[in-house]
Scaffold this motif. Sequence first.
Motif, PDB file in Angstrom:
ATOM      1  N   ASP A   1      58.647  76.650  72.724  1.00 12.81           N
ATOM      2  CA  ASP A   1      59.269  76.577  74.252  1.00 12.81           C
ATOM      3  C   ASP A   1      59.714  76.905  75.231  1.00 12.81           C
ATOM      4  O   ASP A   1      60.424  76.816  75.196  1.00 12.81           O
ATOM      5  CB  ASP A   1      60.147  77.445  72.781  1.00 12.81           C
ATOM      6  CG  ASP A   1      60.872  76.966  71.162  1.00 12.81           C
ATOM      7  OD1 ASP A   1      62.224  76.254  70.927  1.00 12.81           O
ATOM      8  OD2 ASP A   1      60.301  76.971  70.780  1.00 12.81           O
TER       9      ASP A   1
ATOM     10  N   ARG B   1      58.983  71.542  72.125  1.00 13.33           N
ATOM     11  CA  ARG B   1      59.216  71.357  70.858  1.00 13.33           C
ATOM     12  C   ARG B   1      58.943  69.512  70.636  1.00 13.33           C
ATOM     13  O   ARG B   1      58.788  69.661  69.316  1.00 13.33           O
ATOM     14  CB  ARG B   1      60.409  71.756  70.098  1.00 13.33           C
ATOM     15  CG  ARG B   1      60.808  73.482  70.959  1.00 13.33           C
ATOM     16  CD  ARG B   1      62.244  73.598  70.305  1.00 13.33           C
ATOM     17  NE  ARG B   1      62.259  73.241  68.330  1.00 13.33           N
ATOM     18  CZ  ARG B   1      61.314  74.174  68.042  1.00 13.33           C
ATOM     19  NH1 ARG B   1      61.193  75.345  68.275  1.00 13.33           N
ATOM     20  NH2 ARG B   1      61.478  74.008  66.510  1.00 13.33           N
TER      21      ARG B   1
ATOM     22  N   ARG C   1      59.907  65.346  68.639  1.00  9.79           N
ATOM     23  CA  ARG C   1      60.208  66.554  68.041  1.00  9.79           C
ATOM     24  C   ARG C   1      60.000  67.226  66.365  1.00  9.79           C
ATOM     25  O   ARG C   1      59.438  66.533  65.457  1.00  9.79           O
ATOM     26  CB  ARG C   1      61.795  67.177  68.450  1.00  9.79           C
ATOM     27  CG  ARG C   1      62.044  67.232  70.018  1.00  9.79           C
ATOM     28  CD  ARG C   1      63.532  67.334  70.263  1.00  9.79           C
ATOM     29  NE  ARG C   1      63.807  68.434  70.021  1.00  9.79           N
ATOM     30  CZ  ARG C   1      63.686  69.848  70.161  1.00  9.79           C
ATOM     31  NH1 ARG C   1      63.463  69.643  71.460  1.00  9.79           N
ATOM     32  NH2 ARG C   1      63.737  71.064  70.779  1.00  9.79           N
TER      33      ARG C   1
ATOM     34  N   GLY D   1      62.227  72.562  61.292  1.00  8.91           N
ATOM     35  CA  GLY D   1      63.831  73.142  61.849  1.00  8.91           C
ATOM     36  C   GLY D   1      64.147  73.925  63.678  1.00  8.91           C
ATOM     37  O   GLY D   1      63.299  73.378  64.372  1.00  8.91           O
ATOM     38  N   ALA D   2      64.660  75.308  63.670  1.00  9.56           N
ATOM     39  CA  ALA D   2      64.877  75.254  65.248  1.00  9.56           C
ATOM     40  C   ALA D   2      63.762  76.615  65.120  1.00  9.56           C
ATOM     41  O   ALA D   2      64.484  77.770  66.552  1.00  9.56           O
ATOM     42  CB  ALA D   2      66.132  76.191  64.800  1.00  9.56           C
TER      43      ALA D   2
ATOM     44  N   THR E   1      55.607  77.166  69.046  1.00 11.78           N
ATOM     45  CA  THR E   1      56.677  76.208  68.748  1.00 11.78           C
ATOM     46  C   THR E   1      57.070  74.942  70.229  1.00 11.78           C
ATOM     47  O   THR E   1      57.314  74.235  70.356  1.00 11.78           O
ATOM     48  CB  THR E   1      57.475  76.076  68.273  1.00 11.78           C
ATOM     49  OG1 THR E   1      58.110  77.768  68.885  1.00 11.78           O
ATOM     50  CG2 THR E   1      57.350  76.710  66.936  1.00 11.78           C
TER      51      THR E   1
ATOM     52  N   ASP F   1      60.957  69.468  65.083  1.00  9.26           N
ATOM     53  CA  ASP F   1      61.838  70.121  64.331  1.00  9.26           C
ATOM     54  C   ASP F   1      62.173  69.141  63.043  1.00  9.26           C
ATOM     55  O   ASP F   1      61.767  70.701  62.390  1.00  9.26           O
ATOM     56  CB  ASP F   1      62.932  69.375  65.011  1.00  9.26           C
ATOM     57  CG  ASP F   1      63.936  70.647  66.429  1.00  9.26           C
ATOM     58  OD1 ASP F   1      62.061  70.535  66.994  1.00  9.26           O
ATOM     59  OD2 ASP F   1      64.365  71.558  66.261  1.00  9.26           O
ATOM     60  N   GLN F   2      61.910  67.860  63.271  1.00  6.60           N
ATOM     61  CA  GLN F   2      61.478  67.329  62.028  1.00  6.60           C
ATOM     62  C   GLN F   2      60.491  67.200  61.149  1.00  6.60           C
ATOM     63  O   GLN F   2      60.020  67.339  59.433  1.00  6.60           O
ATOM     64  CB  GLN F   2      61.381  65.510  62.650  1.00  6.60           C
ATOM     65  CG  GLN F   2      63.013  65.174  62.644  1.00  6.60           C
ATOM     66  CD  GLN F   2      63.004  65.047  64.273  1.00  6.60           C
ATOM     67  OE1 GLN F   2      61.966  65.970  64.708  1.00  6.60           O
ATOM     68  NE2 GLN F   2      63.929  64.400  65.253  1.00  6.60           N
TER      69      GLN F   2
END
Length: 310
Positions: free
Chosen positions: A261, A270, A170, A212-213, A259, A172-173
């Motif tokens: 979503d 994501r 994802r 991240g988020a 992103t 996020d990392q």
Amino acid sequence: METNCDTLPTGRQLELRRGRVRAVVTEVGATLRALEVDGLAVVAGFPLDGMPDSSRGQVLIPFPNRVDRGRYAFHGRTLELPLDEPDRANAFHGLVRWLNWAPLSRTASRLVMGLVLHAREGYPFVLALRVAYTLTPAGLRVRQTVRNLGAAPAPYGAGFHPYLTVGTPRIDQAVLKLPARTYLLVNTRLIPTGRASVAATPLDFREPRPIGATVMDTGFTDLERGPDGLARVELAAPDSGPKVTVLLDGAYGFLQVFTGDGLPDPAARRRAIAVEPYTCAPNAFNNGLGLRVLAPGESFSSVWEIDASP
């Protein structure tokens, strides 16, 4: 190498290779379907028998992003484009994404795709378009060129829609560096209403940090540039993993970052991040931000690049 199959959704598949770099461009839309470096996909594309869902790899001409309700005024005329984002009642991502482009010249590592965009309802102008894809030792350079073939001035903007990945499950990392001082405020239909500083907001990625988020379907501008005039967006996997840099020349004054979503397929959300170079802002046909008005016979070019150097 070329896969010549009229039954494929995106037509002929035009493959480029240079050393450790491979790319595939499709006949439909001159779309970047794949880009790999050392066997690692740095662009999240789509399958051979698939379509470019959510604009994956597409060319966004003569306007990127949205035109508010498809309507705009130009040189005393009120014009109306098709509303191909019906849920928000907007014209969306230009007029060339689903047209058949032709390969004008080609070597093992360079491909020039061409199209004459003829006049149509809502855009009564005639443009000669070229998109040149050139493999570099560590990625891909993309040059778009337009010439106004008509007898009247024409409004114009260009954008591209690659989804980038550095191999993380994802985004996020992944660590993002985004050299933008300002982001665009929008209404509920994602039409810009103003701009604001990224400082002290979750959208400030001027110093690299994990995504991240953070959720983005956001336009950015006021790009910081190096001494060479280029703006650089960097995406890196953690722990010194793969890194991808998008380089933008001075013609690209805007970026859209998405992103993913809201993608229709939950499994795709994501998994990659769209970093979209724009020569103009969303709704530029109305707000004029970055809009080019091409005189008859006038040409305009811009260059951006994806680099996956270690």
